[in-house]
Design a protein around this motif. Structure first.
Motif, PDB file in Angstrom:
ATOM      1  N   ALA A 144       0.859  -1.193   0.000  1.00 49.65           N
ATOM      2  CA  ALA A 144       0.000   0.000   0.000  1.00 49.65           C
ATOM      3  C   ALA A 144       0.889   1.235   0.000  1.00 49.65           C
ATOM      4  N   VAL A 145       0.798   2.007  -1.088  1.00 50.48           N
ATOM      5  CA  VAL A 145       1.692   3.154  -1.236  1.00 50.48           C
ATOM      6  C   VAL A 145       0.919   4.468  -1.311  1.00 50.48           C
ATOM      7  N   SER A 146       1.381   5.438  -0.532  1.00 53.11           N
ATOM      8  CA  SER A 146       0.687   6.720  -0.481  1.00 53.11           C
ATOM      9  C   SER A 146       1.406   7.798  -1.289  1.00 53.11           C
ATOM     10  N   SER A 158       6.313   4.994   2.424  1.00 52.42           N
ATOM     11  CA  SER A 158       5.936   3.896   1.523  1.00 52.42           C
ATOM     12  C   SER A 158       6.794   3.902   0.255  1.00 52.42           C
ATOM     13  N   LEU A 196      -0.608  -0.710  -4.450  1.00 48.60           N
ATOM     14  CA  LEU A 196      -1.993  -0.226  -4.419  1.00 48.60           C
ATOM     15  C   LEU A 196      -1.976   1.228  -3.984  1.00 48.60           C
ATOM     16  N   TYR A 197      -2.512   2.103  -4.839  1.00 56.02           N
ATOM     17  CA  TYR A 197      -2.673   3.505  -4.449  1.00 56.02           C
ATOM     18  C   TYR A 197      -4.167   3.797  -4.363  1.00 56.02           C
ATOM     19  N   LEU A 221      -7.625   9.259  -2.730  1.00 56.20           N
ATOM     20  CA  LEU A 221      -8.573   9.768  -1.729  1.00 56.20           C
ATOM     21  C   LEU A 221      -9.344  10.972  -2.267  1.00 56.20           C
ATOM     22  N   LYS A 248      -9.515   3.909   4.183  1.00 59.57           N
ATOM     23  CA  LYS A 248      -8.264   3.313   3.686  1.00 59.57           C
ATOM     24  C   LYS A 248      -8.122   1.860   4.152  1.00 59.57           C
ATOM     25  N   MET A 287      -8.124  -1.181   1.431  1.00 57.46           N
ATOM     26  CA  MET A 287      -6.882  -1.952   1.272  1.00 57.46           C
ATOM     27  C   MET A 287      -7.167  -3.432   1.460  1.00 57.46           C
ATOM     28  N   THR A 341       2.093  -2.555   4.680  1.00 54.24           N
ATOM     29  CA  THR A 341       1.972  -1.100   4.858  1.00 54.24           C
ATOM     30  C   THR A 341       3.305  -0.543   5.366  1.00 54.24           C
ATOM     31  N   ALA A 342       3.423   0.785   5.290  1.00 58.25           N
ATOM     32  CA  ALA A 342       4.709   1.422   5.620  1.00 58.25           C
ATOM     33  C   ALA A 342       4.685   2.078   7.002  1.00 58.25           C
TER      34      ALA A 342
HETATM   35  P1  AMP Z   1      -1.556   6.484   7.464  1.00 57.38           P
HETATM   36  O1  AMP Z   1      -2.921   5.986   7.814  1.00 57.38           O
HETATM   37  O2  AMP Z   1      -1.590   7.700   6.590  1.00 57.38           O
HETATM   38  O3  AMP Z   1      -0.638   6.565   8.627  1.00 57.38           O
HETATM   39  O4  AMP Z   1      -0.946   5.358   6.504  1.00 57.38           O
HETATM   40  C1  AMP Z   1      -0.648   4.080   6.954  1.00 57.38           C
HETATM   41  C2  AMP Z   1      -0.167   3.245   5.802  1.00 57.38           C
HETATM   42  O5  AMP Z   1      -1.199   3.075   4.852  1.00 57.38           O
HETATM   43  C3  AMP Z   1       0.982   3.861   5.027  1.00 57.38           C
HETATM   44  O6  AMP Z   1       2.199   3.498   5.603  1.00 57.38           O
HETATM   45  C4  AMP Z   1       0.815   3.303   3.633  1.00 57.38           C
HETATM   46  O7  AMP Z   1       1.404   2.018   3.528  1.00 57.38           O
HETATM   47  C5  AMP Z   1      -0.691   3.132   3.533  1.00 57.38           C
HETATM   48  N1  AMP Z   1      -1.342   4.283   2.857  1.00 57.38           N
HETATM   49  C6  AMP Z   1      -1.575   5.535   3.321  1.00 57.38           C
HETATM   50  N2  AMP Z   1      -2.221   6.289   2.426  1.00 57.38           N
HETATM   51  C7  AMP Z   1      -2.431   5.488   1.346  1.00 57.38           C
HETATM   52  C8  AMP Z   1      -3.044   5.666   0.057  1.00 57.38           C
HETATM   53  N3  AMP Z   1      -3.611   6.835  -0.293  1.00 57.38           N
HETATM   54  N4  AMP Z   1      -3.062   4.620  -0.793  1.00 57.38           N
HETATM   55  C9  AMP Z   1      -2.511   3.437  -0.452  1.00 57.38           C
HETATM   56  N5  AMP Z   1      -1.918   3.217   0.729  1.00 57.38           N
HETATM   57  C10 AMP Z   1      -1.868   4.211   1.611  1.00 57.38           C
END
Ligand code: AMP
Ligand code: ZN
Ligand code: ZN
Length: 300
Positions: A51-53, A58, A75-76, A79, A131, A135, A149-150
């Motif tokens: 999952a890449v943002s 990521s 996967l993007y 949003l 999200k 995912m 996830t990252a």
């Molecule tokens: P966050 O909820 O923003 O802390 O994100 C947690 C993890 O979700 C990140 O480390 C990414 O691996 C994944 N992620 C965040 N935003 C996205 C996105 N728009 N699309 C895909 N994966 C996402």
């Protein structure tokens, strides 16, 4: 400052000390490799979805997994946040072109939701629910073995501090590098569990990885950012504080008995939910937008 291994100019003060560009890269990849192996996250034969943002964490992770020789798809989730999501998407597309890996893109509007405040739920909470749900759904329906996830060490620690502060100890359970597959919930793993945010940033810089440095317009002043500032100020004094605290917390968690929460299957979509009324949060959000279809949503 000099690298502790070769005396060349250091680019970072990591948790083991000052390291030059080459020794940092070696340390970074090795740490990720060790975490993947130790927690049995996946191997060369797994169908992996990352999952890449488009952000530094990521992007660094996808680059590192490629360097380590893993095959994976990305996967993007678009949003559709104006002035932000398009920029992030461009970065992800460029990175996956460079890595020559397949990138899947999905739009939240295709699933009947928007990233807005929904009743008492603030926009960040709606975004988190959407999200996580999408995912998992994408990974499950496309038969991936594992969703990567990252989440990094700094995320984990700030999440933990917030729970200590708020006396919400039950969230301890979320503090795990791996959550195993169960029913329609795919296996989820965090290979950056022991890597700090700063280490990801430096890894991107030294490898010239382009990432989206714009912050989400909704993230300003969130409690998570406040905790991160506090963590960084302690790290200036104790270089390995993040690693040591999280390691201790994992140990502590092993010795605490938590009652297992049961779950049901959502009456609408069939995915697991802890909600007593058996309708998952995602379906509730979707329903909100359905019922307000003809009314212009209130902007944040
Ligand atoms: P966050 O909820 O923003 O802390 O994100 C947690 C993890 O979700 C990140 O480390 C990414 O691996 C994944 N992620 C965040 N935003 C996205 C996105 N728009 N699309 C895909 N994966 C996402
Ligand atoms: Zn060196
Ligand atoms: Zn549902």
């Amino acid at each position: 400052m000099k690298c502790l291994k070769c005396n060349r100019k250091a680019v970072i003060r990591s948790r083991i000390g000052y390291l030059c560009k080459d020794h940092f890269k070696e340390y970074y990849l090795n740490e990720i490799k060790k975490t993947i192996k130790k927690y049995n996250m996946f191997d060369e034969n797994s169908r992996i979805l990352v999952a890449v943002s488009g952000g530094k964490d990521s992007s660094a992770l996808a680059y590192a997994l490629n360097e380590l020789g893993f095959k994976f798809e990305g996967l993007y989730i678009n949003l559709e946040i104006k002035g932000y999501s398009e920029k992030c998407m461009k970065n992800v597309e460029e990175l996956f072109d460079l890595l020559d890996k397949k990138l899947n893109i999905i739009n939240v509007s295709d699933y009947g939701v928007k990233i807005r405040r929904v009743g008492p739920r603030n926009v960040c909470s709606v975004c988190g629910i959407v999200k996580r749900y999408l995912m998992n759904k994408f990974a499950y329906e496309n038969k991936f073995d594992v969703l990567v996830t990252a989440h990094n060490l700094t995320d984990i620690l700030s999440f933990f501090f917030n729970n200590l502060y708020s006396n919400t100890i039950e969230y301890f359970v979320k503090l795990d590098p791996v959550s195993e597959r169960k029913d329609k919930l795919v296996k989820k793993v965090k290979p950056l569990f022991f890597i700090t945010e700063k280490e990801n940033l430096v890894f991107c810089i030294i490898n010239k990885i382009n990432f989206c440095s714009y912050r989400c317009p909704y993230s300003k002043g969130t409690t998570q950012l406040e905790w991160k500032k506090i963590i960084l100020s302690i790290e200036n004094v104790k270089k390995d504080i993040q690693y040591r605290l999280v390691r201790t917390l994992l140990n502590l968690k092993r010795n605490i008995k938590l009652k297992e929460e049961g779950y049901h299957f959502c009456k609408v979509c069939g995915y697991p939910t802890k909600s007593k009324d058996k309708i998952c949060s995602f379906c509730k959000i979707k329903n909100y937008f359905k019922s307000f279809k003809d009314i212009k949503p209130v902007e944040e």
